[in-house]
Each structure stands twice: as C-alpha cells, then as structure tokens.
Design a protein around this motif. Structure first.
Motif, PDB file in Angstrom:
ATOM      1  N   ILE A 359       9.277  13.202  -2.438  1.00 15.68           N
ATOM      2  CA  ILE A 359       9.194  13.268  -0.975  1.00 15.68           C
ATOM      3  C   ILE A 359       7.813  12.821  -0.498  1.00 15.68           C
ATOM      4  N   VAL A 360       6.761  13.336  -1.128  1.00 17.63           N
ATOM      5  CA  VAL A 360       5.400  12.987  -0.709  1.00 17.63           C
ATOM      6  C   VAL A 360       5.109  11.511  -1.005  1.00 17.63           C
ATOM      7  N   ALA A 361       5.594  11.007  -2.142  1.00 20.71           N
ATOM      8  CA  ALA A 361       5.420   9.583  -2.462  1.00 20.71           C
ATOM      9  C   ALA A 361       6.133   8.710  -1.435  1.00 20.71           C
ATOM     10  N   GLN A 362       7.347   9.133  -1.033  1.00 25.90           N
ATOM     11  CA  GLN A 362       8.090   8.406  -0.004  1.00 25.90           C
ATOM     12  C   GLN A 362       7.280   8.320   1.281  1.00 25.90           C
ATOM     13  N   MET A 363       6.707   9.455   1.691  1.00 24.29           N
ATOM     14  CA  MET A 363       5.944   9.492   2.942  1.00 24.29           C
ATOM     15  C   MET A 363       4.741   8.546   2.874  1.00 24.29           C
ATOM     16  N   HIS A 364       4.043   8.563   1.746  1.00 23.15           N
ATOM     17  CA  HIS A 364       2.890   7.679   1.600  1.00 23.15           C
ATOM     18  C   HIS A 364       3.305   6.204   1.616  1.00 23.15           C
ATOM     19  N   SER A 365       4.477   5.916   1.060  1.00 29.61           N
ATOM     20  CA  SER A 365       4.928   4.521   1.023  1.00 29.61           C
ATOM     21  C   SER A 365       5.259   4.005   2.419  1.00 29.61           C
ATOM     22  N   ILE A 367       3.538   4.857   5.215  1.00 26.19           N
ATOM     23  CA  ILE A 367       2.339   4.734   6.046  1.00 26.19           C
ATOM     24  C   ILE A 367       2.032   3.249   6.260  1.00 26.19           C
ATOM     25  N   GLY A 368       1.837   2.886   7.524  1.00 26.16           N
ATOM     26  CA  GLY A 368       1.521   1.494   7.836  1.00 26.16           C
ATOM     27  C   GLY A 368       2.734   0.597   7.953  1.00 26.16           C
ATOM     28  N   THR A 369       3.952   1.155   7.830  1.00 26.75           N
ATOM     29  CA  THR A 369       5.177   0.368   7.994  1.00 26.75           C
ATOM     30  C   THR A 369       5.838   0.725   9.316  1.00 26.75           C
ATOM     31  N   SER A 370       6.956   0.065   9.613  1.00 26.92           N
ATOM     32  CA  SER A 370       7.686   0.350  10.857  1.00 26.92           C
ATOM     33  C   SER A 370       8.275   1.759  10.857  1.00 26.92           C
ATOM     34  N   GLN A 371       8.381   2.359   9.667  1.00 25.97           N
ATOM     35  CA  GLN A 371       8.951   3.708   9.573  1.00 25.97           C
ATOM     36  C   GLN A 371       7.903   4.796   9.784  1.00 25.97           C
ATOM     37  N   ASN A 372       6.661   4.403   9.912  1.00 28.49           N
ATOM     38  CA  ASN A 372       5.578   5.378  10.044  1.00 28.49           C
ATOM     39  C   ASN A 372       5.802   6.319  11.228  1.00 28.49           C
ATOM     40  N   ALA A 373       6.325   5.773  12.333  1.00 27.41           N
ATOM     41  CA  ALA A 373       6.531   6.577  13.543  1.00 27.41           C
ATOM     42  C   ALA A 373       7.583   7.666  13.345  1.00 27.41           C
ATOM     43  N   GLU A 374       8.454   7.489  12.349  1.00 24.24           N
ATOM     44  CA  GLU A 374       9.518   8.466  12.111  1.00 24.24           C
ATOM     45  C   GLU A 374       9.043   9.656  11.290  1.00 24.24           C
TER      46      GLU A 374
END
Length: 418
Positions: A359-365, A367-374
């Motif tokens: 889960i934490v690795a997913q969140m870090h991946s 960061i800086g993408t279009s999914q960051n806002a979610e």
C-alpha cells in the motif's frame, strides 16, 4: 444436512458478489439457495470436483488444503469469508469443517442470471456527468463480463512451470542446494538470469558466482525461490495482440516500480523479507492481466476507456486473489493483492505485513502522477502509520526513498534482466 430458513437480507449483503443484487433479487436467491451444516471433520468440498455451486460460510471455521499440502483456515465473518469458499472450478482445494459450520449454497448459474440483470454502480464519465447504465447495451455487456468471471470462464494465467518446480523443490525439507539448482537449470534462460542476478550490485559477494549451484548457495533457497518467481512473472504480462500488449507493458512498468519501492521499504523500514516484498509488489495488480485479456472479446464495451477503468477497479482485487489462490500463494500475498488500493485497510497483525508495504509503495509510486490528487494524506493511511512505528514519517519517508534511489534503480535493473 440442509436447512430451509432464509438468512436476513442484511446478512446476505455482507457477501460478495451478493451485495450487487437488489433486495428483490436477494429474496429470490434465498428462496432458491440451500442451507447446509457440517460437523467438525466433515468434508465440505473435494478437490478436483466441478459442482457448479458457490459455498458462502455463514458460521464456523473450515480448513483448505491445496494439492501441494499447503493449508489455510477461513473463519466466518472475517475478510476471507466475504467471498465463496474455494470458488474456482474444478475445485483447487479440499475443504474440511474445523468447527460446526453452516453454509449458504447457491447454484452458480442462478447467481449469474441474477447478476446479469443487477443494477450497475453509477460510473463517472469523462465529461464529469454520471450515467445510469441500467438499460443500456453497456450495462448488459458489463453484466455478461461479470457473469463470465463468476462462472470461471475468465481464463486465469498459469504459474510458469519453472517457478512451480522450484517452489516445490524449496518447500521439501530434505532438498539440497544441488537439487534446487537442478530445478532452476531445467530452464536455461532462468538459470542465466539467476546467475546474473547473483552477480548484480544487490547480491554481489567478494567474487562472482560461476554457476547456478553457487548462486543458490549464496542467495539461499528462500531468496532463490522468490527471485525465480519474480523473473518468471514477466511472461505473464505478455500478449500476442498489439493493442493489448501496449496495456500489458504499461501494467508491467507500474508493477515493476511498485515492486522496487516495496523492496526498499521492506529492507529499510520493516523486518520483512525484501524479496517477498518485491514479489508482492510485482503481483499486486496481477488481477488486471486476465481482465485485459477478456476485454479484447468485448470491444464495444471497452472502446470507452472509462468503462475499462471501472471494470478494473471493480474486479482487480477479486480476480487477483483468484489468480494467487490458483497458484497456491500464502495468505499474506493474497491480502496484499486484495487491499493494494484500499487506503483505509488496517491489518490485524501487530507487526507490519506485506500488505502494508505494498500500500505504501503504491502511494509513493503515484506521487507526481495524475493519480496524486486521489491520494489521502499519508498520515491518515493505517498502513503508513504502521510503518511509522518504525520511525517512518512523511519527511523521513521521502528522504529514505531519495537516499535509496540508487537501490530502487538497482532493483529495477534486476527486474529488467533478460
């Protein structure tokens, strides 16, 4: 032994996919279902049988045993009991009652018919408008897609042969390094990858290893098993169709990034085995693979990318869990797949688990993408807080991954070995 009383609708809605049905459909389903009870020691389901039934565990506890002797326990009203027990057909497990058990038994054909006419959750369209697909062609196609999944017509990928043989060899207590090396060497390409991995910056010793047996001795059997499975996964993310291969490549890149981050997080912030975290990260989206393959047969439905995203969001956890169940993976990997995108999930174990790292690795991946806002704030995510017990806070987290970027790159290079 069968009972006739119906379960209350509230209880029926706790099961998946029964929670997709309307109250009227649930009443109809309950009238066509059976209630069965089993005493401790009684066989509930036999491996290899294709009976066309779904068994929902209402109360009690059962033990599942796979063909290679692996055992797991499922208890009523827990996460594992939300879906039908050993649902793949033909059955992959022997299921035996451990405590007095009660099941709701439903014919898959009846459930699939009801699912085809069940309402679909509203989907946010690209224009920002919501559309109720209840009476549209897309709705019916989507219900067909769900029904194919429910009736096991969705083709699940097979665990690559060399990975299966090496896992079996390592799991035998009497196996030697030479025997495990022999299992690896049966696939010359895999043997070469393992030797190159052992000589990579992540595992290099004072001198290079020259053969597979030396690699197994240096890596250890457990790491050998995980790395062979990791290397064999590349073949699963492939397709002969050009349009599908583009999607597969994107999925592989994302999975590889999450895997590398999971390795580093496990190594720096937990006592977990980094190679297991690597493998869990690589497999976290394995359920998307058969969905993409099946989507090729439903061009009208998936011409709209929003529909494909919706279906992946709905089914990736269930299908991914089914894939790993069919591959006889242990429970921690299943949890990591099921909850990889469930930011609110909180593990019951005291120590950090693979699911927390993924889960934490997913969140870090993201960061800086279009999914960051979610993404929610990191400190509101239970998995992140659990790693925080090992001094991983927001600033430390980013600092750790910045400092470990070289290690992330090394793991990425490991996953790129050909």
């Amino acid at each position: 032994m069968a009972g006739q009383d119906s379960l209350p609708l509230r209880r029926l809605k706790e099961f998946q996919p029964l929670n997709r049905l309307t109250d009227d459909q649930l009443v109809l389903l309950a009238s066509r279902a059976e209630r069965r009870t089993h005493s401790p020691g009684q066989r509930v389901v036999q491996r290899g049988v294709r009976d066309g039934l779904d068994f929902f565990l209402v109360s009690g506890k059962v033990e599942l045993e796979s063909v290679d002797g692996r055992k797991s326990v499922v208890e009523a009203e827990t996460e594992k009991a939300l879906t039908p027990i050993a649902r793949l057909q033909p059955r992959m497990y022997d299921v035996t009652a451990v405590k007095p058990c009660e099941f709701l038994v439903v014919e898959q054909d009846i459930l699939n018919q009801l699912l085809r006419s069940a309402p679909v959750a509203q989907v946010e369209m690209d224009s920002g408008e919501s559309a109720d697909d209840g009476e549209t062609e897309e709705h019916h196609l989507l219900m067909e897609f769900y029904a194919e999944l429910r009736s096991n017509q969705l083709k699940l990928p097979s665990v690559p042969d060399v990975a299966w043989k090496v896992r079996r060899a390592v799991d035998r207590e009497e196996s030697t390094a030479a025997q495990v090396a022999s299992a690896v060497s049966a696939d010359p390409a895999m043997a070469a990858k393992l030797v190159r991995a052992c000589n990579s910056p992540l595992y290099r010793g004072f001198s290079d290893v020259r053969n597979v047996r030396e690699a197994v001795v240096r890596l250890g059997m457990r790491t050998t098993r995980q790395l062979v499975t990791v290397f064999s996964m590349r073949e699963v993310f492939k397709s002969r169709q050009a349009s599908l291969q583009k999607e597969m490549e994107g999925l592989w890149r994302h999975s590889r990034e999450v895997a590398a981050l999971a390795w580093v997080l496990a190594d720096h912030a937990t006592n977990l085995n980094p190679e297991e975290a690597l493998l869990a990260g690589l497999l976290h989206d394995i359920g998307v693979v058969p969905i993409l393959v099946q989507a090729e047969h439903h061009i009208n439905l998936f011409a709209d990318p929003a529909n494909l995203r919706h279906v992946i969001g709905e089914l990736r956890a269930d299908v991914g869990t089914a894939v790993l169940e069919s591959w006889s993976f242990p429970a921690p990997f299943l949890d990591a797949v099921r909850h990889a995108e469930d930011w609110s999930f909180e593990c019951r174990e005291d120590a950090p688990q693979l699911v927390d790292v993924v889960i934490v690795a997913q969140m870090h991946s993201m960061i800086g993408t279009s999914q960051n806002a979610e993404l929610p704030p990191f400190d509101q995510v239970p998995a992140y807080r659990r790693l925080g017990e090992l001094e991983l806070n927001a600033s430390r987290s980013l600092q750790l991954l910045t400092e470990a970027r070289a290690r992330v790159d090394e793991v990425q290079q490991l996953l790129s070995i050909r």
